[in-house]
Design a protein around this motif. Structure first.
Motif, short mmCIF file in Angstrom:
data_model
loop_
_atom_site.label_atom_id
_atom_site.label_comp_id
_atom_site.label_asym_id
_atom_site.label_seq_id
_atom_site.Cartn_x
_atom_site.Cartn_y
_atom_site.Cartn_z
N ARG A 97 0.81 -1.21 0.00
CA ARG A 97 0.00 0.00 0.00
C ARG A 97 0.85 1.27 0.00
O ARG A 97 0.31 2.37 0.06
CB ARG A 97 -0.92 0.00 1.23
CG ARG A 97 -1.84 -1.19 1.29
CD ARG A 97 -2.60 -1.29 2.60
NE ARG A 97 -3.34 -2.54 2.65
CZ ARG A 97 -4.54 -2.71 2.09
NH1 ARG A 97 -5.14 -1.70 1.49
NH2 ARG A 97 -5.14 -3.87 2.14
N SER A 131 -1.48 6.01 1.96
CA SER A 131 -1.37 4.74 1.27
C SER A 131 -2.38 4.63 0.13
O SER A 131 -3.35 5.39 0.04
CB SER A 131 -1.58 3.59 2.26
OG SER A 131 -2.91 3.56 2.70
N LEU A 136 -7.55 0.66 5.36
CA LEU A 136 -7.13 -0.71 5.60
C LEU A 136 -8.35 -1.66 5.58
O LEU A 136 -9.48 -1.23 5.75
CB LEU A 136 -6.43 -0.83 6.95
CG LEU A 136 -5.00 -0.30 7.05
CD1 LEU A 136 -4.48 -0.49 8.47
CD2 LEU A 136 -4.08 -0.97 6.06
N PRO A 442 6.68 -5.57 6.67
CA PRO A 442 6.10 -4.40 6.00
C PRO A 442 6.71 -3.10 6.49
O PRO A 442 6.93 -2.16 5.70
CB PRO A 442 4.62 -4.49 6.37
CG PRO A 442 4.37 -5.91 6.72
CD PRO A 442 5.64 -6.38 7.34
N THR A 462 -2.84 -0.66 11.96
CA THR A 462 -2.36 -1.84 11.27
C THR A 462 -3.50 -2.86 11.23
O THR A 462 -4.60 -2.60 11.75
CB THR A 462 -1.09 -2.41 11.92
OG1 THR A 462 -0.56 -3.45 11.08
CG2 THR A 462 -1.37 -2.97 13.30
N ASP A 467 0.12 -4.40 8.24
CA ASP A 467 0.34 -3.25 7.36
C ASP A 467 0.96 -2.08 8.13
O ASP A 467 0.64 -1.87 9.30
CB ASP A 467 -0.99 -2.81 6.73
CG ASP A 467 -1.30 -3.56 5.45
OD1 ASP A 467 -0.46 -3.54 4.54
OD2 ASP A 467 -2.37 -4.18 5.36
#
Length: 851
Positions: A97, A131, A136, A442, A462, A467
């Motif tokens: 992302r 991102s 998310l 990540p 996250t 992420d």
């Protein structure tokens, strides 16, 4: 050629096995289990939630969980709903992302911010920094089990209860002369949700059962007593209003329900299971997902079938007893009692008790239940080997929940785990450490691409895959301190347990990686020549420039500097501990340690604003929202210990001004915000102010079932954070342990790299709590403490040592040590008459009496 298991052969074999088990159990137990069931004797515990009516909405239901499988029980006699969750059902997928423009954008934003061109810097955020996609994935519900018993009018003797001592939800009532009892629990040792239905007269249980879900599911009946629910958690309401979406993929799931009855007739047709004329029925549910079983659908099915058939083959009494024993080994470690040991309001329903608090009353017995409810929720949503508890723990009825029910790490997930060490649930901290580990890979990529930095970074959210890139929007997205804050939980685990192997293998590596990122991320402020962070923000808050415009993004918000200071300090403390252990190369990270020491000297100092408040930003800006829910710049007061009333009295006074100004402007408007305020007041040793905010937490942001809400309105969503933050604050009012020393002189003598801790007994005891006790609370340095107090004075404490260590213990204000027994270990004179310096050996127990 070897035999190959086909879908038809697999289903036929498992169906036959299920039928055989069902028949064996029925014949073996029918004589015993068809007898009219008797209610268990009242459990010898004050820790129960109970209600005189069923839950009308999901927000009023009561939860069970084993860390992986969760359920919320409504308690409806006629049409029962049991909402189901499995921890790993998330929409979306692993994907990169990171915004490809971010690397050049970060440097440009710094230049603009140093030049005072804030609006231009913020204009780059949405397109060139956040991102892609911007939001998310979400944690989703597994679905619902519906049990339709038909119309049940005229029910009497109704009681819907959650026993916190057994982790069992029990619904009992009488209808047409028959006493019905329903028990629900989520077993950790047997990894299944178990539902037990009994009646006091034979053949009186008849119902239909169905499974469904808000979206993206299929159901099927695969045997006369088995239903399945399966599908894929696809994105819903995906990145609304934005052009770039998630792919329509998600984690696949397979769930199954098995019914075993002692008598009566069980059948299935068209996704509906029917039980007729039974006396006792037990339902078993389990679920597997492609997150745990990436090999595919066959592997998920095999795991569920194996577990559910194995569980169903055991007598219910054994399943129940094993569940209770496993749970109680955690739950019974600690308790807080405010006021009399006997709860005068024990016969009043929980929602009615809370209503009295909302009306301005007090209920000391309810506080002990509230504390244990927080511990119950942590035990039920975070077990070793499970995923970390998310914003709603594991309890979520939606496929598009508030804030995605994900991991928000600018306060919320940290607050959930503040309680773990303090409340003697240290082993439940480990799922958070596993989440931290998942963010590393990540995070390394994001650190390199965004900031040209080593180490790893995670921003303010996250997900299940770890992420790390900045998401959502301008207000909170530009904040690269999430991983750094989380790494401090690893140090805390060491500090409470003294586990040097853990420090070496898990805590130190994460601290060093975060320190490396922070040292590379810091830049020199051209005006002050101090090392500063940025671009960043004070989470979700805005400041006003002299021209009246409001902005989020800045350089060096106070919280950033506090977190940097904490991480570098803990890094050096960890290195100091490990330097004396075998096979540790103390020179390997010498350069990193030297950079950390230099940086600590060159960080900006705390600043006090013109109103006497602790500044939230480097400039004494006006606040755009004076009552903002975040009090990020008070991180140094709590959960860290850079500010204390005795070591830094001027900064403590500035922190108090900040709190008073926030509250006067309507602050503390969410459960987690109010809980953080209680913790801060406790650290300021103002018990009356802490208690006042604790009362407001219960009155304003707690539902009748004790669920915390993110707001103060009836429809504000449930969040787990306040349910754990409130009990943490209760501990802080009664017991504190941190590394700042009893005075400025002691702190200077110990030095920044010292790991010596100070323990404070009854540091913030309010006048409203003249009598009480606690047991099993933990202090840093592996010390477990019980304590009683009467008439506002400590009378006796029991100290159980888990480590060889010297403890510095500050007794309550105005009190002295009367005696310490056994007398074989002599205390060392402390810095003052209120300090007990006690060298202990692991396994020793001491009794301290006070005058």
């Amino acid at each position: 050629m070897p035999n190959r298991t086909t879908r038809r052969r697999f289903l036929a074999t498992s169906a036959a096995a299920t039928a055989a088990i069902s028949q064996r159990r029925a014949f073996a137990q029918v004589m015993q289990e068809s007898a009219p069931p008797q209610d268990d004797p009242a459990e010898p515990t004050p820790y129960k939630l109970f209600f005189d009516q069923p839950a009308a909405t999901w927000a009023d239901s009561v939860p069970v969980g084993n860390g992986r499988l969760g359920a919320c029980v409504f308690g409806q006699p006629g049409k029962e709903r049991i909402q189901l969750n499995e921890e790993s059902i998330w929409d979306g997928e692993v994907r990169d992302r990171n915004n490809p423009l971010a690397g050049q954008t970060v440097e440009r934003m710094r230049q603009l911010l140093f030049a005072g061109r804030v609006a231009e810097a913020e204009a780059l955020v949405l397109t060139d920094f956040l991102s892609i996609p911007r939001r998310l994935p979400c944690y989703q519900t597994l679905g619902d089990l519906h049990l339709n018993f038909g119309e049940m009018e005229g029910v009497t003797n109704y009681r819907h209860e959650l026993n916190l001592d057994t982790a069992i939800v029990t619904t009992t009532f009488t209808h047409d002369g028959v006493q019905y009892r329903r028990e629900v629990f989520s077993s950790s040792p047997d990894q299944a949700i178990v539902i037990r239905l009994t009646a006091s007269r034979p053949d009186k249980i008849s119902f239909t059962a169905t499974l469904d879900r808000p979206a993206h599911f299929s159901t099927a009946a695969i045997a006369q007593n088995r239903l399945t629910l399966f599908g894929e958690a696809l994105p819903v309401n995906d990145n609304p209003g934005l052009p770039i979406k998630e792919r329509q993929v998600g984690i696949k799931y397979y769930a199954e329900m098995l019914a075993v009855s002692t008598d009566g007739v069980t059948s299935t047709k068209d996704g509906t299971l029917t039980v007729a004329n039974a006396t006792a029925v037990t339902l078993f549910l389990d679920c597997a997902t492609s997150f745990r079983y990436p090999a595919g659908e066959a592997a998920m099915r095999q795991a569920v079938v194996k577990n559910i058939l194995g569980t169903a083959s055991q007598p219910y009494a054994e399943l129940r007893a094993r569940h209770v024993a496993d749970y109680q080994r955690l739950f019974r470690r600690a308790a807080i009692t405010i006021g009399a040991a006997e709860d005068a309001n024990a016969a009043i329903a929980t929602d009615k008790r809370l209503a009295k608090v909302k009306a301005g009353g007090e209920d000391h017995g309810l506080l002990g239940i509230y504390f244990q409810f927080g511990r119950y929720l942590l035990i039920s949503s975070s077990r070793p080997g499970t995923l970390a508890a998310n914003l709603q723990g594991i309890w979520n009825e939606s496929v598009d929940p508030p804030w995605g029910s994900k991991y928000t790490i600018n306060i919320n997930i940290q607050m959930i785990y503040w309680l773990a060490e303090r409340a003697n649930l240290s082993d439940l901290h480990t799922p958070l450490f596993d989440l931290i580990d998942r963010t590393r890979n990540p995070g390394h990529i994001t650190a390199s691409r965004y900031y040209n930095a080593r180490g790893y970074v995670v921003h303010h959210n996250t997900d299940i895959w770890g992420d790390s890139s900045p998401v959502d929007a301008l207000g909170g997205g530009v904040w690269p301190m999430g991983a750094a804050w989380l790494s401090l939980h690893l140090w805390d685990h060491y500090d409470y347990t003294g586990n040097v192997q853990f420090l070496r293998d898990r805590a130190y590596p994460r601290l060093s990686e975060n320190a490396l990122f922070l040292l590379d991320y810091l830049v020199t402020d051209p005006q002050t020549e101090r090392f500063v962070t940025g671009p960043s923000c004070s989470p979700e808050n805005k400041y006003k420039l002299p021209d009246g415009t409001a902005h989020n993004v800045c350089m060096a918000p106070t919280m950033d500097i506090e977190i940097v200071r904490a991480v570098l300090t803990r890094l050096l403390q960890a290195a100091s501990v490990l330097a004396s252990t075998p096979n540790w190369d103390a020179t390997a990270d010498a350069e990193l340690h030297n950079r950390a020491r230099l940086t600590l000297i060159k960080l900006p100092p705390f600043q006090v604003g013109k109103a006497g408040n602790l500044q939230e930003w480097q400039q004494d800006y006006a606040e755009n929202e004076p009552g903002h829910r975040h009090i990020s710049h008070l991180f140094a007061l709590f959960p860290d210990d850079q500010i204390t009333p005795r070591r830094t009295p001027e900064l403590a006074r500035a922190a108090r001004v900040t709190l008073d100004r926030r509250l006067a402007a309507g602050g503390g408007s969410t459960g987690w915000s109010r809980a953080w305020i209680v913790c801060c007041m406790a650290r300021l040793e103002d018990g009356d102010a802490a208690y006042e905010s604790l009362q407001r937490l219960l009155a304003d942001s707690t539902r009748g079932n004790l669920f915390d809400i993110c707001g103060t309105k009836d429809n504000s969503p449930f969040q787990l954070d306040g349910n754990l933050g409130g009990p943490t604050a209760m501990v802080e009012m009664l017991l504190q342990s941190h590394a700042s020393g009893g005075s400025a002189e002691m702190a200077r003598a110990r030095g920044v790299e010292s790991t010596a801790n100070i323990i404070r007994l009854l540091p913030a005891l309010p006048k409203a709590w003249p009598n009480g006790s606690f047991r099993g609370l933990r202090a840093r340095g592996g010390l477990e403490i019980d304590l009683e107090w009467k008439n506002g004075k400590a009378t006796e404490a029991t100290l159980r040592a888990r480590l060889d260590l010297t403890h510095h213990i500050l007794v309550p204000r105005g009190q002295r040590i009367a005696s310490v027994s056994p007398t074989s270990t002599q205390p060392i004179p402390g810095a003052g008459p209120d300090e007990l310096v006690l060298p202990v050996k692991a396994g020793e127990t001491f009794t301290v009496r006070f005058s």
